[in-house]
Design a protein around this motif. Structure first.
Motif, PDB file in Angstrom:
ATOM      1  N   GLU A 247       0.831  -1.203   0.000  1.00  0.00           N
ATOM      2  CA  GLU A 247       0.000   0.000   0.000  1.00  0.00           C
ATOM      3  C   GLU A 247       0.869   1.257   0.000  1.00  0.00           C
ATOM      4  O   GLU A 247       0.563   2.237  -0.699  1.00  0.00           O
ATOM      5  N   ILE A 248       1.932   1.228   0.792  1.00  0.00           N
ATOM      6  CA  ILE A 248       2.806   2.398   0.869  1.00  0.00           C
ATOM      7  C   ILE A 248       3.533   2.611  -0.449  1.00  0.00           C
ATOM      8  O   ILE A 248       3.673   3.747  -0.931  1.00  0.00           O
ATOM      9  N   ARG A 249       3.983   1.541  -1.061  1.00  0.00           N
ATOM     10  CA  ARG A 249       4.639   1.658  -2.365  1.00  0.00           C
ATOM     11  C   ARG A 249       3.678   2.295  -3.390  1.00  0.00           C
ATOM     12  O   ARG A 249       4.074   3.199  -4.132  1.00  0.00           O
ATOM     13  N   ALA A 250       2.444   1.843  -3.405  1.00  0.00           N
ATOM     14  CA  ALA A 250       1.460   2.405  -4.328  1.00  0.00           C
ATOM     15  C   ALA A 250       1.207   3.879  -4.020  1.00  0.00           C
ATOM     16  O   ALA A 250       1.052   4.705  -4.934  1.00  0.00           O
ATOM     17  N   LEU A 251       1.176   4.231  -2.727  1.00  0.00           N
ATOM     18  CA  LEU A 251       0.974   5.624  -2.316  1.00  0.00           C
ATOM     19  C   LEU A 251       2.100   6.509  -2.861  1.00  0.00           C
ATOM     20  O   LEU A 251       1.844   7.595  -3.402  1.00  0.00           O
ATOM     21  N   ILE A 252       3.342   6.054  -2.707  1.00  0.00           N
ATOM     22  CA  ILE A 252       4.498   6.845  -3.157  1.00  0.00           C
ATOM     23  C   ILE A 252       4.504   6.967  -4.672  1.00  0.00           C
ATOM     24  O   ILE A 252       4.808   8.031  -5.227  1.00  0.00           O
ATOM     25  N   GLU A 253       4.174   5.896  -5.356  1.00  0.00           N
ATOM     26  CA  GLU A 253       4.129   5.947  -6.824  1.00  0.00           C
ATOM     27  C   GLU A 253       3.046   6.905  -7.304  1.00  0.00           C
ATOM     28  O   GLU A 253       3.256   7.650  -8.268  1.00  0.00           O
ATOM     29  N   ARG A 254       1.876   6.929  -6.624  1.00  0.00           N
ATOM     30  CA  ARG A 254       0.823   7.892  -6.972  1.00  0.00           C
ATOM     31  C   ARG A 254       1.310   9.314  -6.762  1.00  0.00           C
ATOM     32  O   ARG A 254       1.061  10.211  -7.577  1.00  0.00           O
ATOM     33  N   TRP A 255       1.991   9.531  -5.641  1.00  0.00           N
ATOM     34  CA  TRP A 255       2.505  10.864  -5.314  1.00  0.00           C
ATOM     35  C   TRP A 255       3.509  11.329  -6.367  1.00  0.00           C
ATOM     36  O   TRP A 255       3.425  12.472  -6.852  1.00  0.00           O
ATOM     37  N   ALA A 256       4.452  10.465  -6.757  1.00  0.00           N
ATOM     38  CA  ALA A 256       5.458  10.843  -7.759  1.00  0.00           C
ATOM     39  C   ALA A 256       4.790  11.168  -9.096  1.00  0.00           C
ATOM     40  O   ALA A 256       5.170  12.139  -9.781  1.00  0.00           O
ATOM     41  N   HIS A 257       3.787  10.388  -9.469  1.00  0.00           N
ATOM     42  CA  HIS A 257       3.072  10.644 -10.718  1.00  0.00           C
ATOM     43  C   HIS A 257       2.338  11.986 -10.639  1.00  0.00           C
ATOM     44  O   HIS A 257       2.331  12.760 -11.611  1.00  0.00           O
ATOM     45  N   ALA A 258       1.735  12.285  -9.496  1.00  0.00           N
ATOM     46  CA  ALA A 258       1.014  13.543  -9.324  1.00  0.00           C
ATOM     47  C   ALA A 258       1.963  14.736  -9.384  1.00  0.00           C
ATOM     48  O   ALA A 258       1.625  15.782  -9.944  1.00  0.00           O
ATOM     49  N   VAL A 259       3.153  14.585  -8.796  1.00  0.00           N
ATOM     50  CA  VAL A 259       4.147  15.661  -8.862  1.00  0.00           C
ATOM     51  C   VAL A 259       4.499  15.947 -10.315  1.00  0.00           C
ATOM     52  O   VAL A 259       4.528  17.103 -10.754  1.00  0.00           O
ATOM     53  N   HIS A 260       4.771  14.901 -11.065  1.00  0.00           N
ATOM     54  CA  HIS A 260       5.160  15.097 -12.457  1.00  0.00           C
ATOM     55  C   HIS A 260       4.010  15.697 -13.274  1.00  0.00           C
ATOM     56  O   HIS A 260       4.237  16.514 -14.174  1.00  0.00           O
ATOM     57  N   ALA A 261       2.789  15.317 -12.943  1.00  0.00           N
ATOM     58  CA  ALA A 261       1.622  15.819 -13.679  1.00  0.00           C
ATOM     59  C   ALA A 261       1.188  17.208 -13.233  1.00  0.00           C
ATOM     60  O   ALA A 261       0.336  17.839 -13.873  1.00  0.00           O
ATOM     61  N   GLY A 262       1.724  17.703 -12.112  1.00  0.00           N
ATOM     62  CA  GLY A 262       1.330  19.006 -11.601  1.00  0.00           C
ATOM     63  C   GLY A 262      -0.048  19.006 -10.957  1.00  0.00           C
ATOM     64  O   GLY A 262      -0.735  20.022 -10.945  1.00  0.00           O
ATOM     65  N   ASP A 263      -0.444  17.869 -10.381  1.00  0.00           N
ATOM     66  CA  ASP A 263      -1.764  17.714  -9.758  1.00  0.00           C
ATOM     67  C   ASP A 263      -1.623  17.939  -8.254  1.00  0.00           C
ATOM     68  O   ASP A 263      -1.325  17.013  -7.497  1.00  0.00           O
ATOM     69  N   LEU A 264      -1.854  19.174  -7.803  1.00  0.00           N
ATOM     70  CA  LEU A 264      -1.609  19.513  -6.409  1.00  0.00           C
ATOM     71  C   LEU A 264      -2.504  18.728  -5.460  1.00  0.00           C
ATOM     72  O   LEU A 264      -2.045  18.257  -4.411  1.00  0.00           O
ATOM     73  N   ASP A 265      -3.777  18.573  -5.775  1.00  0.00           N
ATOM     74  CA  ASP A 265      -4.676  17.842  -4.882  1.00  0.00           C
ATOM     75  C   ASP A 265      -4.176  16.421  -4.656  1.00  0.00           C
ATOM     76  O   ASP A 265      -4.199  15.911  -3.530  1.00  0.00           O
TER      77      ASP A 265
END
Length: 262
Positions: A8-26
């Protein structure tokens, strides 16, 4: 095998990294605690504290990402306990030009997480790059090592090794011959002629070698002592300039001379 929490934590971090790259602040903020503390690459030196301050750091970075920069996980390790976990990762975080110039560079990331109401949230982030400031003493020793290599290669008559630490665009002012020898091929020929002129090993030393380093350039100077097999020692003045490259220090200029007769 990773536990359910670690997955679960790995998936959380991967989502966060993808959001950073996409510029999705929420999405960047979604899995972070209200009291998040982040130690980032830029100031403030005492860190960013609280979700509101944390949120304000990202819009400028989104602009950097939009310019074509990457934010990709290279390595990720997660260790989870019952209510507390930590993760560390190496990431690519550069523009295409920066990646081409520094392919080895990685952003270092450490995360501290805890469970709140049954879900994992990030309570601490620490981002950094390794300090790439050259250490002058180590650089000086590296340039001196180039000279020691030349001494050994000259004694061994190893032409290939002798020119391996000379830049392709070297310019050398030799004591004889043309005014300037430009490029590795011309300097290699000078070295070949010097080695073949001696019936045996050539001894070379620079007893008073001095080296000064500043950033990606270095200069050395001293009195060269060259002794061909069975011959007398010849002394000349030598000044050499080096440039730092991904493959180590390379000589880009050499100036040799003897005093002019009165």
């Amino acid at each position: 095998m990773a536990s359910k929490d670690e997955q679960e934590i790995r998936a959380l971090i991967e989502r966060w990294a993808h959001a950073v790259h996409a510029g999705d602040l929420d999405a960047v903020l979604a899995d972070h605690s209200r009291d998040i503390v982040m130690y980032d690459v830029p100031p403030p030196h005492d860190g960013v504290r609280g979700l509101e301050e944390y949120a304000r750091t990202w819009p400028p970075f989104f602009g950097f990402q939009a310019s074509g920069a990457c934010f990709d996980i290279v390595e990720l390790d997660v260790t989870a306990g019952t209510d507390v976990a930590f993760a560390h990762a190496l990431m690519l975080c550069d523009t295409p030009a920066e990646r081409a110039a520094h392919p080895e560079r990685r952003l270092r990331l450490s995360l501290g997480l805890r469970k709140e109401d049954g879900r994992w949230v990030v309570a601490h982030e620490h981002h950094s790059f390794a300090d790439e400031t050259p250490i002058a003493e180590e650089d000086e020793q590296a340039v001196r090592a180039v000279h020691r290599g030349w001494v050994a290669d000259t004694a061994a008559g190893d032409l290939d090794a002798l020119v391996a630490t000379i830049a392709d665009d070297v310019v050398s002012y030799e004591m004889a011959g043309r005014l300037s020898h430009d490029g590795i091929d011309e300097v290699r020929e000078v070295c070949r002629e010097g080695l073949e002129a001696s019936p045996g090993p050539v001894a070379w030393e620079i007893p008073d070698l001095r080296v000064a380093v500043g950033g990606d350039l270095a200069v050395s100077w001293g009195i060269d002592h060259l002794t061909p097999a069975g011959g007398e020692t010849m002394r000349s003045r030598g000044t050499r300039v080096f440039r730092r490259t991904p493959d180590g220090w390379r000589m880009v200029h050499q100036h040799l001379s003897v005093p002019a007769e009165a």
